[in-house]
Scaffold this motif. Structure first.
Motif, PDB file in Angstrom:
ATOM      1  N   ALA A  56       4.512  22.806   9.976  1.00  0.00           N
ATOM      2  CA  ALA A  56       3.900  22.386   8.713  1.00  0.00           C
ATOM      3  C   ALA A  56       3.202  21.043   8.844  1.00  0.00           C
ATOM      4  N   ASN A  57       3.814  20.103   9.585  1.00  0.00           N
ATOM      5  CA  ASN A  57       3.223  18.770   9.698  1.00  0.00           C
ATOM      6  C   ASN A  57       2.009  18.725  10.611  1.00  0.00           C
ATOM      7  N   GLU A  58       1.690  19.840  11.272  1.00  0.00           N
ATOM      8  CA  GLU A  58       0.438  19.913  12.016  1.00  0.00           C
ATOM      9  C   GLU A  58      -0.708  20.335  11.111  1.00  0.00           C
ATOM     10  N   LEU A  59      -0.403  21.146  10.118  1.00  0.00           N
ATOM     11  CA  LEU A  59      -1.430  21.651   9.213  1.00  0.00           C
ATOM     12  C   LEU A  59      -1.742  20.672   8.097  1.00  0.00           C
ATOM     13  N   VAL A  60      -0.720  19.955   7.637  1.00  0.00           N
ATOM     14  CA  VAL A  60      -0.885  18.951   6.577  1.00  0.00           C
ATOM     15  C   VAL A  60      -0.008  17.754   6.927  1.00  0.00           C
ATOM     16  N   ASP A  61      -0.506  16.576   6.654  1.00  0.00           N
ATOM     17  CA  ASP A  61       0.267  15.357   6.911  1.00  0.00           C
ATOM     18  C   ASP A  61      -0.098  14.316   5.865  1.00  0.00           C
ATOM     19  N   ASP A  62       0.386  13.107   6.045  1.00  0.00           N
ATOM     20  CA  ASP A  62       0.146  12.065   5.043  1.00  0.00           C
ATOM     21  C   ASP A  62      -1.339  11.732   4.895  1.00  0.00           C
ATOM     22  N   SER A  63      -2.095  11.836   5.991  1.00  0.00           N
ATOM     23  CA  SER A  63      -3.536  11.545   5.902  1.00  0.00           C
ATOM     24  C   SER A  63      -4.329  12.732   5.373  1.00  0.00           C
ATOM     25  N   HIS A  64      -3.776  13.941   5.490  1.00  0.00           N
ATOM     26  CA  HIS A  64      -4.408  15.154   4.954  1.00  0.00           C
ATOM     27  C   HIS A  64      -3.336  15.955   4.215  1.00  0.00           C
ATOM     28  N   PRO A  65      -2.912  15.506   3.013  1.00  0.00           N
ATOM     29  CA  PRO A  65      -1.799  16.168   2.321  1.00  0.00           C
ATOM     30  C   PRO A  65      -2.147  17.522   1.728  1.00  0.00           C
ATOM     31  N   ASP A  66      -3.441  17.839   1.622  1.00  0.00           N
ATOM     32  CA  ASP A  66      -3.867  19.124   1.067  1.00  0.00           C
ATOM     33  C   ASP A  66      -4.718  19.873   2.081  1.00  0.00           C
ATOM     34  N   LEU A  67      -4.625  21.181   2.068  1.00  0.00           N
ATOM     35  CA  LEU A  67      -5.422  22.010   2.959  1.00  0.00           C
ATOM     36  C   LEU A  67      -6.894  21.939   2.574  1.00  0.00           C
ATOM     37  N   ASP A  68      -7.746  22.033   3.562  1.00  0.00           N
ATOM     38  CA  ASP A  68      -9.190  22.022   3.346  1.00  0.00           C
ATOM     39  C   ASP A  68      -9.601  23.343   2.701  1.00  0.00           C
ATOM     40  N   LEU A  69     -10.265  23.280   1.568  1.00  0.00           N
ATOM     41  CA  LEU A  69     -10.673  24.497   0.873  1.00  0.00           C
ATOM     42  C   LEU A  69     -11.940  25.098   1.461  1.00  0.00           C
ATOM     43  N   ASP A  70     -12.678  24.315   2.258  1.00  0.00           N
ATOM     44  CA  ASP A  70     -13.941  24.800   2.813  1.00  0.00           C
ATOM     45  C   ASP A  70     -13.757  25.639   4.067  1.00  0.00           C
ATOM     46  N   VAL A  71     -12.709  25.351   4.841  1.00  0.00           N
ATOM     47  CA  VAL A  71     -12.447  26.118   6.064  1.00  0.00           C
ATOM     48  C   VAL A  71     -10.984  26.510   6.103  1.00  0.00           C
ATOM     49  N   ASP A  72     -10.664  27.559   6.852  1.00  0.00           N
ATOM     50  CA  ASP A  72      -9.277  28.001   6.922  1.00  0.00           C
ATOM     51  C   ASP A  72      -8.428  26.986   7.684  1.00  0.00           C
ATOM     52  N   PRO A  73      -7.100  27.003   7.510  1.00  0.00           N
ATOM     53  CA  PRO A  73      -6.233  25.975   8.105  1.00  0.00           C
ATOM     54  C   PRO A  73      -6.311  25.877   9.626  1.00  0.00           C
ATOM     55  N   LYS A  74      -6.474  27.000  10.292  1.00  0.00           N
ATOM     56  CA  LYS A  74      -6.557  26.976  11.753  1.00  0.00           C
ATOM     57  C   LYS A  74      -7.830  26.271  12.203  1.00  0.00           C
ATOM     58  N   MET A  75      -8.938  26.586  11.550  1.00  0.00           N
ATOM     59  CA  MET A  75     -10.192  25.906  11.854  1.00  0.00           C
ATOM     60  C   MET A  75     -10.096  24.425  11.501  1.00  0.00           C
ATOM     61  N   GLY A  76      -9.457  24.116  10.385  1.00  0.00           N
ATOM     62  CA  GLY A  76      -9.295  22.722   9.979  1.00  0.00           C
ATOM     63  C   GLY A  76      -8.524  21.925  11.015  1.00  0.00           C
ATOM     64  N   TRP A  77      -7.448  22.521  11.557  1.00  0.00           N
ATOM     65  CA  TRP A  77      -6.671  21.830  12.597  1.00  0.00           C
ATOM     66  C   TRP A  77      -7.524  21.609  13.839  1.00  0.00           C
ATOM     67  N   ALA A  78      -8.271  22.621  14.253  1.00  0.00           N
ATOM     68  CA  ALA A  78      -9.100  22.508  15.461  1.00  0.00           C
ATOM     69  C   ALA A  78     -10.171  21.435  15.309  1.00  0.00           C
ATOM     70  N   LEU A  79     -10.781  21.349  14.136  1.00  0.00           N
ATOM     71  CA  LEU A  79     -11.827  20.352  13.910  1.00  0.00           C
ATOM     72  C   LEU A  79     -11.257  18.937  13.876  1.00  0.00           C
ATOM     73  N   ARG A  80      -9.996  18.790  13.464  1.00  0.00           N
ATOM     74  CA  ARG A  80      -9.370  17.469  13.449  1.00  0.00           C
ATOM     75  C   ARG A  80      -8.854  17.055  14.825  1.00  0.00           C
ATOM     76  N   HIS A  81      -8.821  18.015  15.774  1.00  0.00           N
ATOM     77  CA  HIS A  81      -8.308  17.718  17.114  1.00  0.00           C
ATOM     78  C   HIS A  81      -9.282  18.183  18.193  1.00  0.00           C
ATOM     79  N   PRO A  82     -10.480  17.619  18.226  1.00  0.00           N
ATOM     80  CA  PRO A  82     -11.462  18.020  19.246  1.00  0.00           C
ATOM     81  C   PRO A  82     -11.020  17.664  20.659  1.00  0.00           C
ATOM     82  N   GLU A  83     -10.018  16.757  20.770  1.00  0.00           N
ATOM     83  CA  GLU A  83      -9.561  16.353  22.107  1.00  0.00           C
ATOM     84  C   GLU A  83      -8.914  17.507  22.880  1.00  0.00           C
ATOM     85  N   PHE A  84      -8.471  18.561  22.177  1.00  0.00           N
ATOM     86  CA  PHE A  84      -7.845  19.692  22.852  1.00  0.00           C
ATOM     87  C   PHE A  84      -8.858  20.718  23.367  1.00  0.00           C
TER      88      PHE A  84
END
Length: 420
Positions: free
Chosen positions: A295-323
């Motif tokens: 859960a804390n990978e999908l939402v955290d204190d800096s992003h407490p709500d899911l992105d409504l524009d993209v799905d959660p998996k895409m949102g996680w990938a876009l926030r972690h381009p280093e991977f």
């Protein structure tokens, strides 16, 4: 069916539609000689309407009388609505008649609270007992457990029901007490514990005696209302994650708040139910259960709500381009599973297929990879794909969100058309 029964049916079936904790998977029980019905996996056919209801089960309230005054509920005691109730015999007979006519495959039984939780729970147990013992009904039964019900009644119900659920409704106890002053988390979590203990005891009993009865074989579930309170997605998903750690827990259902009680200052003035947010929570829930996300990978204190524009998996990938990008021909299964556009089945096929040679983009398509999404995050045999690092997360987000917004708008319009 006489006119009086038909009127009860219209009122109580309509009142039951707001409860989305309804699923008929997870149990298997074949037919028995002299009985009718089956709960085998292939024997339960269910279909979901656009608002999430499972229409293959007879979804009904025992009564819409209620001693509670929950702000979000259409059956609260302060509402001026027509009240009615089935007797146990009426409801059992109605279920059997519907089954014989092939209208339904099972029963989803809930209820308002009459007099007190135990009084209501005892009447509900009587219904399922009649179905199992008198009518020899062997089909699927999902039964709600009333918050505050005694352990003895929960134990009786668990012998007859395939799945039981206790609805949390509100993601935090503070807001629950604000909107439902007659309830608290202890009254909800107590029957959840009773169900869990009964299931664990049943497993031990069946190790010793093969004929020992199963207790709630399809596990338990709950429902959380989304948008009625200011609780964020981090609170909701953290709660769901904690529940999934319980051995008896199978599903958390998310229900977008529908304004059924106008004029209550405790409730937000929403123009429409938060259907997109509800969908994102289901997607995030799926990632936690099947994609090894926390859960804390999908939402955290800096992003407490899911992105409504993209799905959660895409949102996680876009926030972690280093991977990214990853080479699907060498990356571990766990990392392939995190690539947008690659599902569990596709990830397993990739790991199996690459043993026999390096995979190309065409082969990935045949495997089932959605290349229009995955291409930003992977490289494969014949080309280094355009990656997030080359195109920037902002560009990828813009490309993907436009497509997802269009799809979401089409889904919303479909829901509205059905609602009309």
């Amino acid at each position: 069916m006489n006119e009086k029964t038909f009127e009860k049916l219209k009122i109580l079936a309509d009142a039951a539609k707001y409860d989305v904790s309804c699923a008929s998977s997870g149990t298997s029980r074949g037919g028995v000689k002299g009985g009718i019905g089956t709960a085998a996996g292939w024997g339960i056919c269910h279909s979901f309407t656009p608002d999430g209801r499972c229409i293959s089960l007879f979804k009904i309230l025992l009564t819409n009388h209620c001693i509670y005054d929950c702000a979000y509920c259409s059956n609260r005691r302060s509402n001026d609505v027509v009240r009615t109730a089935f007797t146990a015999d009426e409801l059992a007979n109605l279920t059997i008649e519907f089954y014989r006519r092939n209208y339904i495959e099972g029963l989803f039984l809930s209820s308002g609270v009459m007099r007190n939780p135990d009084y209501t729970m005892e009447r509900m147990v009587r219904v399922v007992k009649l179905l199992r013992e008198t009518h020899r009904f062997n089909g699927y039964i999902h039964m709600k457990s009333i918050p505050g019900a005694s352990r003895e009644l929960v134990a009786q119900a668990g012998v007859y029901a395939d799945r039981m659920s206790v609805n949390l409704e509100i993601p935090s106890e503070q807001n629950l007490k604000l909107l439902a002053p007659d309830k608290d988390y202890e009254s909800v979590f107590a029957p959840m514990r009773f169900i869990q203990q009964g299931m664990l005891e049943s497993v031990e009993d069946r190790k010793k005696f093969r004929s020992a009865p199963k207790f709630v074989p399809a596990g338990q579930s709950t429902q959380v209302i989304i948008g009625a309170t200011p609780d964020n997605d981090k609170q909701i998903l953290s709660l769901a994650s904690a529940l999934y750690k319980r051995p008896s827990f199978k599903r958390v259902y998310y229900s977008g708040y529908i304004p059924v009680n106008s004029g209550d200052i405790r409730l937000p003035a929403l123009a429409k139910p938060p259907l997109v947010r509800e969908n994102r929570l289901y997607q995030a829930d799926w990632l936690m259960r099947f994609y090894e996300f926390k859960a804390n990978e999908l939402v955290d204190d800096s992003h407490p709500d899911l992105d409504l524009d993209v799905d959660p998996k895409m949102g996680w990938a876009l926030r972690h381009p280093e991977f990214f990008p990853i080479d699907v021909n060498t990356a571990p299964y766990e990392m392939i599973l995190r690539v947008p556009g690659i599902g569990v089945k596709s990830a397993k096929l990739i790991v199996t297929s690459r043993r026999y040679g390096r995979l190309s983009s065409e082969q990935l398509k045949k495997i089932g990879v959605v290349m229009k999404r995955a291409r930003y995050f992977i490289v494969c045999r014949e080309l280094p794909m355009q990656t997030v690092n080359e195109l920037t997360p902002q560009y990828v987000r813009r490309q993907i969100s436009q497509k997802q917004k269009k799809a979401a708008a089409e889904l919303l319009q479909y829901s509205i058309d059905w609602g009309e």
